[in-house]
Each structure stands twice: as C-alpha cells, then as structure tokens.
Write a protein that holds these residues in place. Structure first.
Motif, mmCIF file in Angstrom:
data_model
loop_
_atom_site.group_PDB
_atom_site.id
_atom_site.type_symbol
_atom_site.label_atom_id
_atom_site.label_comp_id
_atom_site.label_asym_id
_atom_site.label_seq_id
_atom_site.Cartn_x
_atom_site.Cartn_y
_atom_site.Cartn_z
ATOM 1 N N MET A 162 1.310 -19.707 30.985
ATOM 2 C CA MET A 162 2.246 -19.040 30.121
ATOM 3 C C MET A 162 2.746 -19.952 29.205
ATOM 4 S SD MET A 162 5.643 -20.079 32.896
ATOM 5 C CE MET A 162 4.863 -19.158 34.286
ATOM 6 N N LEU A 163 3.619 -19.173 28.255
ATOM 7 C CA LEU A 163 4.002 -19.995 27.030
ATOM 8 C C LEU A 163 5.089 -20.807 27.332
ATOM 9 C CD1 LEU A 163 4.605 -17.212 24.365
ATOM 10 C CD2 LEU A 163 3.130 -18.993 23.900
ATOM 11 N N SER A 164 5.136 -21.998 26.799
ATOM 12 C CA SER A 164 6.061 -23.188 26.910
ATOM 13 C C SER A 164 7.384 -22.437 26.335
ATOM 14 C CB SER A 164 5.734 -24.193 26.195
ATOM 15 O OG SER A 164 5.916 -24.035 24.649
ATOM 16 N N PRO A 165 8.612 -23.265 26.966
ATOM 17 C CA PRO A 165 9.918 -22.707 26.474
ATOM 18 C C PRO A 165 10.006 -22.889 25.039
ATOM 19 C CG PRO A 165 9.845 -24.118 28.677
ATOM 20 C CD PRO A 165 8.539 -24.312 28.096
ATOM 21 N N GLN A 166 9.181 -23.939 24.528
ATOM 22 C CA GLN A 166 9.579 -24.173 23.020
ATOM 23 C C GLN A 166 9.028 -23.045 22.276
ATOM 24 O OE1 GLN A 166 8.294 -26.073 25.075
ATOM 25 N NE2 GLN A 166 9.875 -27.857 25.179
ATOM 26 N N ALA A 167 7.859 -22.543 22.689
ATOM 27 C CA ALA A 167 7.023 -21.575 21.883
ATOM 28 C C ALA A 167 7.674 -20.193 22.110
ATOM 29 C CB ALA A 167 5.515 -21.489 22.205
ATOM 30 N N THR A 168 8.144 -19.852 23.319
ATOM 31 C CA THR A 168 8.407 -18.634 23.841
ATOM 32 C C THR A 168 9.515 -17.913 22.647
ATOM 33 O OG1 THR A 168 8.276 -18.688 25.920
ATOM 34 C CG2 THR A 168 9.732 -16.976 25.458
ATOM 35 N N PRO A 169 10.722 -18.326 22.223
ATOM 36 C CA PRO A 169 11.483 -17.828 21.349
ATOM 37 C C PRO A 169 10.809 -17.597 20.180
ATOM 38 C CG PRO A 169 12.404 -20.053 21.768
ATOM 39 C CD PRO A 169 11.190 -19.829 22.773
ATOM 40 N N VAL A 170 10.030 -18.366 19.491
ATOM 41 C CA VAL A 170 9.395 -18.673 18.270
ATOM 42 C C VAL A 170 8.542 -17.343 18.248
ATOM 43 C CG1 VAL A 170 7.910 -19.757 16.460
ATOM 44 C CG2 VAL A 170 9.604 -21.024 17.851
ATOM 45 N N VAL A 171 7.566 -17.246 19.091
ATOM 46 C CA VAL A 171 6.842 -16.115 19.281
ATOM 47 C C VAL A 171 7.665 -14.741 19.341
ATOM 48 C CG1 VAL A 171 4.954 -14.962 20.594
ATOM 49 C CG2 VAL A 171 4.945 -17.381 20.317
ATOM 50 N N ARG A 172 8.611 -14.594 20.161
ATOM 51 C CA ARG A 172 9.520 -13.396 20.399
ATOM 52 C C ARG A 172 9.971 -13.168 18.739
ATOM 53 N NH1 ARG A 172 11.139 -11.174 24.779
ATOM 54 N NH2 ARG A 172 10.722 -13.055 25.892
ATOM 55 N N ALA A 173 10.521 -14.164 18.258
ATOM 56 C CA ALA A 173 11.277 -13.907 16.940
ATOM 57 C C ALA A 173 10.257 -13.286 15.798
ATOM 58 C CB ALA A 173 12.068 -15.086 16.490
ATOM 59 N N THR A 174 8.857 -13.849 15.853
ATOM 60 C CA THR A 174 8.154 -13.829 14.664
ATOM 61 C C THR A 174 6.939 -12.567 15.063
ATOM 62 O OG1 THR A 174 6.681 -15.486 15.525
ATOM 63 C CG2 THR A 174 8.166 -16.027 13.859
ATOM 64 N N LEU A 175 6.698 -12.175 16.430
ATOM 65 C CA LEU A 175 6.151 -11.132 16.634
ATOM 66 C C LEU A 175 6.050 -9.911 15.858
ATOM 67 C CD1 LEU A 175 3.768 -10.034 18.438
ATOM 68 C CD2 LEU A 175 5.381 -9.391 20.218
ATOM 69 N N PRO A 176 7.250 -9.300 15.581
ATOM 70 C CA PRO A 176 7.360 -8.145 14.782
ATOM 71 C C PRO A 176 6.727 -8.519 13.309
ATOM 72 C CG PRO A 176 9.404 -8.307 15.762
ATOM 73 C CD PRO A 176 8.735 -9.824 16.001
ATOM 74 N N VAL A 177 7.000 -9.746 12.718
ATOM 75 C CA VAL A 177 6.357 -9.777 11.189
ATOM 76 C C VAL A 177 4.788 -9.939 11.477
ATOM 77 C CG1 VAL A 177 6.316 -11.472 9.730
ATOM 78 C CG2 VAL A 177 8.527 -11.019 10.673
ATOM 79 N N VAL A 178 4.384 -10.892 12.494
ATOM 80 C CA VAL A 178 2.939 -10.934 12.855
ATOM 81 C C VAL A 178 2.159 -9.457 13.017
ATOM 82 C CG1 VAL A 178 1.252 -12.037 14.167
ATOM 83 C CG2 VAL A 178 3.184 -13.451 13.480
ATOM 84 N N GLY A 179 2.970 -8.712 13.955
ATOM 85 C CA GLY A 179 2.438 -7.463 14.460
ATOM 86 C C GLY A 179 2.139 -6.701 13.059
ATOM 87 N N ALA A 180 3.288 -6.590 11.970
ATOM 88 C CA ALA A 180 3.298 -5.787 11.100
ATOM 89 C C ALA A 180 2.214 -6.371 9.908
ATOM 90 C CB ALA A 180 4.617 -5.895 10.190
ATOM 91 N N HIS A 181 1.503 -7.489 9.915
ATOM 92 C CA HIS A 181 0.545 -7.913 9.059
ATOM 93 C C HIS A 181 -0.576 -7.932 9.708
ATOM 94 C CE1 HIS A 181 4.432 -8.695 6.754
ATOM 95 N NE2 HIS A 181 3.610 -8.477 5.746
ATOM 96 N N ILE A 182 -0.838 -7.923 11.202
ATOM 97 C CA ILE A 182 -1.787 -8.279 11.733
ATOM 98 C C ILE A 182 -3.181 -7.768 11.232
ATOM 99 C CG2 ILE A 182 -1.805 -6.554 13.664
ATOM 100 C CD1 ILE A 182 -2.212 -10.348 14.059
#
Length: 389
Positions: free
Chosen positions: A1-21
C-alpha cells in the motif's frame, strides 16, 4: 500500500497526471526508443506503437493502478496485474527492464509537467511506480519458474492448412521430439519472427488445440506485418521461436457449471481448445457457444467448431454473420442482443475477439445478471479498459 506521506500527494495530483498521462506516455516512448532502439525492433509491437494504442494502454494501466491504491488501500494488486504479467512473460521481459522504464518514464513526467513535479510529487509517484513494478516482477518470477525458466523454445511446423478466407493454421512440435507441453485451454503462446529488415517482432496466438496432444496448433489471420510474413513464408519444416504458454484466462476444468463461449473472428481459436478439452473429457456441462464473423467464408474453423459442439451433450452453437444469415442456426448482423438465448444462472462466460465486440457482449451479460467476476476475457494487443462501461 502507499505510505501515509505519499497517499495525499498522489490523491491531489492524480487528476493532473491523469489529464496528461497520454502525453507523458508518448514522450516516454520517444525517449525510451531513442536510447534503446533495440526494444522497438525486437520487443515492442511496432504496429501498436505506430497507431498509438500502446501509449493509451500504458496510460490506462498506470492511472488504474494509482486509483486502486487510493480507493482500495488494503487490496492486493495481483489480480489486476495478472494479465500484464502474463503478457510480459510471453515477451521475456526481465526485472532489469523495469529500471530502464523507470528512468525514461520519470524523465517524461518531468518534461511534460515541468515545475509541477516537486521533489515531494516525484517521490510519491516513484512509490506508485515501484509498488506496481515489484508486484509485476514477483508475479512474473513465479510464472517463469512454473515454465522451468525456459521462455523460448524452437518448434518445427509440421503442417499448414487454410482455415477460412484469410486464416491459416500451423501445427507445431518441439524439435527435440518431446511433447509440446501442457497448458490451460484458453492460453496463448508468443511467436518471435525474424522479418526482412532484421527486426525480431513478437506476436501472441491462442493455442487452438486441446491440451494433452503431442503437437500444438495456432491459427493466424493475415492482418499485420508478422501475420503477413507467416502467411507468405511459413511452411512445413520451418522452425519458429515459440514461448511457453501464457494467459491468465483459462477454462476451469474442475468446475461443472454452465459455460458461455463468445467469440468473434479469429477469437474462435481459444474456444476450440476449450471445446476440444470438454469433448475429450466427456464433459456434460451445458455449453452455449456464440460466434460472430463477417461471413461464413471468413469463419475460421467453422466446420470444426460445429463438430465439437455437436459432440457435447447439451451444447448449442449460434452464429452471426454481418453479410447475412446462412442457415437456420445463423443470424444476420452483429450480436446486439441475447434475447432468446438460454443464458443460465451460474454461467461462466469466456470472451475473445475485438475489444469492441467483447465490451458489447460483456455489457449484455451484465444486463442479464451475470456477475462481472464470472465474465472472463483475453485481449491480444493493448488492453484499453474493457471493464469500463
């Protein structure tokens, strides 16, 4: 599973990454092949690269995996990644190649997103990548071990036969005289072919024979540079490089419930293996076989499929032809409805054919109440999200 540190960062940036993937994937492949042209020549499907289909598949797999880590943090990813792992094994992918992919993928992310990729964002997505990569490496290690560590084996063509208007089947035997080997009905092998320009391209073909036979059989429809080369050049006595059997979709031979086997075009081939296995075991399972094709002339293994169904008590074959019905058991057009068909409760469904066909039939089965977990499918080429409705 994702670490507690990475989880909020991935959640916040997933829409941006997804839009440019998809753009990230295009830049990644450009960088990768510039640094390692041998991968495009001898590993990746050049046709899929040219069409852009492989870029879409990579984009989808990364976004899907990241979403899974966020939405189902306690779930094991193995089931989601199994199809990818089997495809990688059929290509002979090695753990070291994940390092190469990592280098060029993260360079592409930086090129596309620029200053938005802070050290914290890079670290979080690095975690996503290696969680996915290590899960795949573990799955692939197990698959390689099951095959005895032997990915490729030389196999001699012992026979060639026309199957329908634009397909040909080849029977294959090991050059050392040993039995071809066991497999699950529904699995496939890769064939590595030397082309006139010096490239060694790899394509996957379902095993169309029943398990237990000394020889294997594949059927090739002429629709690309490798299949065209095989049609024009492969003859009895020629030796091909053939992989160990792969594919996470295979008939559960220990089950006894009803089956639905739906195919289109050359997707009939794994169904022949399943039907042959059922016939050889004297199975009494109810079977509903559905097949769609352009015309009776294009229906590869048409007579053989009908004979195998006739050999099974309680089995039925229904066909659709786009060019018009042919006989009482055939229907005109495409499979647009399952009305009038006996889709039994508890059925296990297996689908093979073009992605659009499988998506349509899967939707019809879901509408009839068949659980998604009981609908199995195989994709040849990039998996562009059949499960998304």
């Amino acid at each position: 599973m994702l670490s507690p540190q990475a989880t909020p960062v991935v959640r916040a940036t997933l829409p941006v990454v997804g839009a440019h993937i998809e753009e990230i994937a295009r830049v990644f492949y450009r960088r990768l092949f510039a640094a390692h042209p041998e991968l495009l020549r001898d590993l990746f499907n050049r046709g899929n690269q040219h069409s852009g289909e492989q870029q879409k598949a990579l984009a989808g797999s990364i976004a899907t995996f990241a979403t899974l880590l966020l939405d189902q943090p306690d779930a094991r990813p193995d089931a989601v990644l199994a199809r990818i792992a089997h495809k990688h094994v059929s290509l002979g992918v090695t753990p070291a190649q994940y390092e190469v992919v990592h280098t060029h993928l993260f360079a592409a992310i930086g090129e596309v997103l620029g200053e938005a990729v802070t050290p914290g964002v890079a670290a979080a997505w690095d975690e996503v990548y290696w969680l996915m990569a290590h899960a795949l490496i573990a799955l692939e290690k197990d698959l390689y071990a099951r095959g005895g560590g032997e990915v490729w084996r030389p196999m001699e063509i012992t026979g060639r036969r026309d199957e329908g208007e634009d397909a040909v089947s080849f029977t294959l035997r090991r050059v050392d005289g040993e039995p071809a080997g066991s497999f699950r009905p529904g699995q496939y092998v890769s064939v590595r072919t030397a082309l006139p320009d010096g490239a060694h391209q790899i394509r996957q073909y379902s095993l169309a024979s029943a398990p237990g036979e000394k020889e294997w059989r594949i059927t090739v429809r002429r629709d690309g540079e490798v299949s065209g080369h095989l049609h024009g050049n492969a003859r009895a006595g020629h030796v091909l490089d053939v992989s160990m059997p792969c594919g996470d979709v295979g008939l559960d031979e220990g089950a006894d419930g009803p089956l639905l086997l739906a195919s289109a075009g050359i997707g009939v081939t794994p169904m022949l293996s399943m039907l042959g296995s059922l016939a050889a075991s004297g199975s009494g399972r109810p079977v509903l076989a559905l097949h769609a094709d352009r015309s009776p002339a294009h229906h590869a293994h048409r007579e053989e499929q009908a004979e195998l169904v006739d050999a099974l008590a309680g089995a039925e074959l229904v066909t659709w032809y786009e060019d018009g019905a042919d006989g009482a058991a055939a229907r005109a057009g495409r499979i647009e409805s399952l009305d009038g068909l006996d889709v039994r409760e508890g059925v296990s469904a297996y689908l093979c054919g073009p992605v659009g066909f499988m998506r349509r039939v899967r939707g019809l089965l879901l509408e009839r109440g068949v659980p998604a977990a009981d609908i199995h499918y195989e994709v040849f080429g990039p998996d562009l999200g059949l499960d998304v409705r």
